[in-house]
Design an enzyme around this catalytic site. Structure first.
Site, PDB file in Angstrom:
ATOM      1  N   GLU A 196     -11.348  -0.959  -3.494  1.00 40.30           N
ATOM      2  CA  GLU A 196     -10.731  -0.049  -2.209  1.00 40.30           C
ATOM      3  C   GLU A 196      -9.549   0.526  -2.644  1.00 40.30           C
ATOM      4  O   GLU A 196      -8.937   0.715  -3.914  1.00 40.30           O
ATOM      5  CB  GLU A 196     -10.472  -1.016  -1.241  1.00 40.30           C
ATOM      6  N   ASP A 254       0.921  -1.208  -0.016  1.00 34.52           N
ATOM      7  CA  ASP A 254       0.007   0.050   0.001  1.00 34.52           C
ATOM      8  C   ASP A 254       0.718   1.205  -0.043  1.00 34.52           C
ATOM      9  O   ASP A 254       0.646   2.272   0.922  1.00 34.52           O
ATOM     10  CB  ASP A 254      -0.802  -0.274   1.125  1.00 34.52           C
TER      11      ASP A 254
END
Length: 522
Positions: free
Chosen positions: A204, A38
């Site tokens: 997401e 991420d």
């Protein structure tokens, strides 16, 4: 804005021998080797600053800096000490700034509650960061926050409602931020949710950039479960944040290739007129063993108002061929981490790490990331100086560990799976000695052989049959190598001279003199 001076870490002695992968790769280039999921990135002055998820490892959120998006230096952590309001799942830090300071919007689990979006602030990108607590906590959980300005300059926060955790859709929400950037005002409104077949159970990891007359939302969809990770990246666009948002008919725009699997969650960034997406992906050869690594992919905007990712030539960032810690300073080196659920008690100095034990199957431990599936890791222990059961281990979390430990005159190999009672795989009795070296040899990320030595030259096998490592590879947690101390809390383990090194002989032919995560000295 002037960056704060960096912190030096004298405790570690890193042998700067680096394995440089010499084969050019197409389309996606490894720039952050190891477990860096991420990634977010922002340019501040002439420097790019990045941070990544740390999940249930502490300290939380590694902080990296680069001049070119390819060679990254480690600059510490956003949270050397974990925020008091949260206890786990430190994910998706989005680093951003304006004239008032540097802000990080991040995800963490609230103590006694669900996942929330929190915020931290600093005067300069190197910190120190002040935690300002949670600002969004929905019943299903709130994750993956990203700040963005609409056409009129109003600042909004975009995030995902974690509906897939309770079998529901995953809407992407937005709400206006206060001028101080530290709170939400007004009613949230929905941008889009998972409704295309390829998106499966979720969308997401949204990040938004403006180009021409459109806002472009990069988002991750499908799901990721270790070796079965099917993440891919899609694009949606709108003329303003309130929409309507249109998803690209050719989605996904970035999906699994021959090498990189599950490309997802990242941030678009520009350098010298070129556009890049810094994101994570699994190396197909290493899968969950080394975790989701930081990958740089170039894209261009197309005449029809969309974008496409380009094929590109380039070299992967080098990975450490050998790392050594001789525990000479007064602090644990920044390469080490520990469980967010159990902060260890230790002392470092005069060539020894002294680690206080705890009476649990996995004990107290400190761990380091791994960069390859074929490696050796070893440590020297002092059984006469400290009385805890001590050793070296491969660990994915507090419930899963393969550990080789020494207590008294016995060396043992144990498997701890899903927190169950330890299973003894092998043991050997040795003569009493002041120093014992225990070494774990990992082959292809799938199995391990443990050897030991009482004289530093002759090594003996602890287990004749290789120990399988597949039980460690749950979900997408990367495996780390750890030093462990097990026993009553008044006991301690003593470690000297820890080292890891790449095993494959052909890899040792590619040695460079500098590495991907250099430390800037004072």
């Amino acid at each position: 804005m002037t960056p704060a001076p960096s912190t030096s870490f004298p405790t570690v002695y890193i042998v700067l021998l680096l394995l440089c992968l010499a084969v050019p790769v197409m389309g996606q280039r490894l720039v952050m080797p190891g477990d860096f999921p991420d990634p977010s990135v922002v340019q501040i002055g002439d420097t790019y600053w990045a941070s990544t998820s740390s999940a249930n490892w502490a300290p939380a959120f590694p902080l990296l800096a680069s001049k070119d998006l390819e060679s990254w230096e480690f600059r510490g952590h956003i949270f050397p000490q974990l925020p008091e309001w949260a206890d786990s799942y430190f994910q998706a830090p989005e680093i951003t700034y304006d004239s008032t300071g540097v802000y990080v919007y991040y995800t963490a689990r609230k103590r006694g509650g669900n996942l929330c979006v929190g915020i931290a602030r600093a005067d300069s990108p190197e910190g120190p960061y002040q935690d300002l607590g949670p600002i969004m906590c929905q019943d299903a959980g709130s994750i993956d926050a990203f700040p963005v300005r609409d056409n009129d300059g109003t600042l909004y926060l975009v995030w995902k409602e974690h509906g897939n955790s309770i079998g529901k859709p995953t809407p992407i929400w937005a709400a206006r931020l206060t001028p101080e950037r530290t709170g939400i005002v007004g009613e949230p409104f929905k941008l889009f949710q998972n409704d295309a077949p390829w998106e499966k159970s979720l969308v997401e990891g949204v990040s938004i950039t403006r180009h021409g007359k459109y806002l472009y939302a990069f988002y991750t969809a499908a799901n990721c479960q270790g070796r079965d990770c099917v993440y891919a990246t899609g694009i949606a666009r709108a003329r303003n944040l309130h929409g309507p948002w249109q998803k690209y008919r050719a989605n996904p725009v970035l999906e699994a290739g021959a090498r990189w699997k599950g490309p997802g969650h990242g941030t678009p960034v520009e350098r010298n007129g070129h556009y890049y997406f810094l994101h994570d992906a699994h190396d197909d050869a290493n899968t969950a063993f080394t975790g989701r690594q930081g990958v740089l992919s170039e894209f261009t905007y197309t005449n029809d108002g969309w974008l496409r990712f380009e094929s590109q030539d380039g070299r992967d960032a080098p990975i450490p061929a050998r790392l050594v810690d001789t525990f000479d300073g007064g602090n644990l080196a920044p390469q080490w981490s520990y469980s967010a659920f159990q902060k260890p008690q230790y002392n470092v100095g005069e060539g020894t790490l002294t680690l206080n034990s705890i009476p649990s199957p996995c004990g107290a431990y400190v761990a380091q990331k791994l960069y390859t599936t074929d490696l050796e890791a070893e440590v020297t222990m002092k059984p006469t100086a400290c009385t805890a059961e001590s050793g070296i281990a491969l660990v994915s979390d507090d419930l899963n560990m393969l550990r080789a430990t020494l207590v008294g005159s016995k060396v043992s190999l144990w498997k701890i799976s899903k927190g169950h009672h330890p299973i003894l795989l092998a043991e050997r009795f040795i003569r009493k000695t002041d120093s014992v070296i225990v070494r774990i040899v990992v082959r292809d990320g799938r199995e391990a052989i443990v050897t030991y030595s009482t004289n530093g030259t002759q090594f003996h096998k602890l287990n004749t049959d290789p120990a399988s490592l597949t039980f460690l590879q749950s979900r997408d947690r990367a495996i780390r190598v750890a030093l462990v101390a097990i026993g009553d809390t008044d006991r301690r383990a003593c470690f000297e001279h820890f080292t890891t090194r790449v095993r494959k002989p052909e890899d040792q032919q590619h040695i460079a003199r500098s590495g991907p995560f250099r430390r800037r000295e004072r």
